[in-house]
Design an enzyme around this catalytic site. Structure first.
Site, mmCIF file in Angstrom:
data_model
loop_
_atom_site.group_PDB
_atom_site.id
_atom_site.type_symbol
_atom_site.label_atom_id
_atom_site.label_comp_id
_atom_site.label_asym_id
_atom_site.label_seq_id
_atom_site.Cartn_x
_atom_site.Cartn_y
_atom_site.Cartn_z
ATOM 1 N N THR A 12 -12.612 -0.461 -5.560
ATOM 2 C CA THR A 12 -12.514 0.238 -4.272
ATOM 3 C C THR A 12 -11.075 0.451 -3.818
ATOM 4 O OG1 THR A 12 -12.791 -1.880 -3.161
ATOM 5 C CG2 THR A 12 -14.770 -0.540 -3.471
ATOM 6 N N LEU A 14 -7.291 -0.311 -2.477
ATOM 7 C CA LEU A 14 -6.753 -1.260 -1.493
ATOM 8 C C LEU A 14 -7.385 -1.047 -0.122
ATOM 9 C CD1 LEU A 14 -2.961 -1.405 -2.432
ATOM 10 C CD2 LEU A 14 -4.782 -2.988 -3.047
ATOM 11 N N HIS A 15 -8.682 -1.321 -0.015
ATOM 12 C CA HIS A 15 -9.334 -1.291 1.292
ATOM 13 C C HIS A 15 -9.036 -2.624 1.988
ATOM 14 C CE1 HIS A 15 -12.767 -3.943 0.358
ATOM 15 N NE2 HIS A 15 -12.665 -3.431 -0.866
ATOM 16 N N LEU A 16 -9.645 -2.901 3.111
ATOM 17 C CA LEU A 16 -9.240 -4.015 3.974
ATOM 18 C C LEU A 16 -9.196 -5.379 3.292
ATOM 19 C CD1 LEU A 16 -8.227 -4.730 6.721
ATOM 20 C CD2 LEU A 16 -10.578 -4.955 7.508
ATOM 21 N N GLU A 88 -11.809 -9.045 -6.152
ATOM 22 C CA GLU A 88 -13.049 -8.281 -6.388
ATOM 23 C C GLU A 88 -13.472 -8.351 -7.837
ATOM 24 O OE1 GLU A 88 -12.581 -4.310 -4.837
ATOM 25 O OE2 GLU A 88 -13.016 -5.060 -2.857
#
Length: 88
Positions: A12, A14-16, A88
């Site tokens: 995904t 660099l999401h939160l 992740e």
């Protein structure tokens, strides 16, 4: 000053959550840590807002630039964090 390129591998980008891990890794070091992405754009690796604003996605290549008293250790830690998938 030291620098190294690395490719974002987590699905995904660099999401939160991964951005938080990214920044938490960076703030452990006294050195200035920035990364370049895209065409001449850069972001402060110690700022979650700056990292999120970069909109880095899976497969994007970024280049870390570290400068300061612990630059070698900082660069290794940042590259290791990205290559491990940032949780992740």
């Amino acid at each position: 000053m030291v620098r190294q390129k690395v490719t974002i591998i987590n699905p995904t980008g660099l999401h939160l959550r991964p951005a938080g891990i990214f920044c938490n890794t960076a703030v452990r070091y006294d050195s200035k840590i920035i990364f370049y992405y895209g065409e001449e754009s850069f972001a402060n690796a110690k700022s979650v807002l700056s990292v999120l604003g970069a909109c880095v996605k899976k497969g994007d290549e970024i280049e870390f630039v570290c400068e300061g008293p612990d630059e070698e250790e900082a660069l290794k830690a940042m590259v290791d964090a990205v290559e491990s998938g940032l949780g992740e």
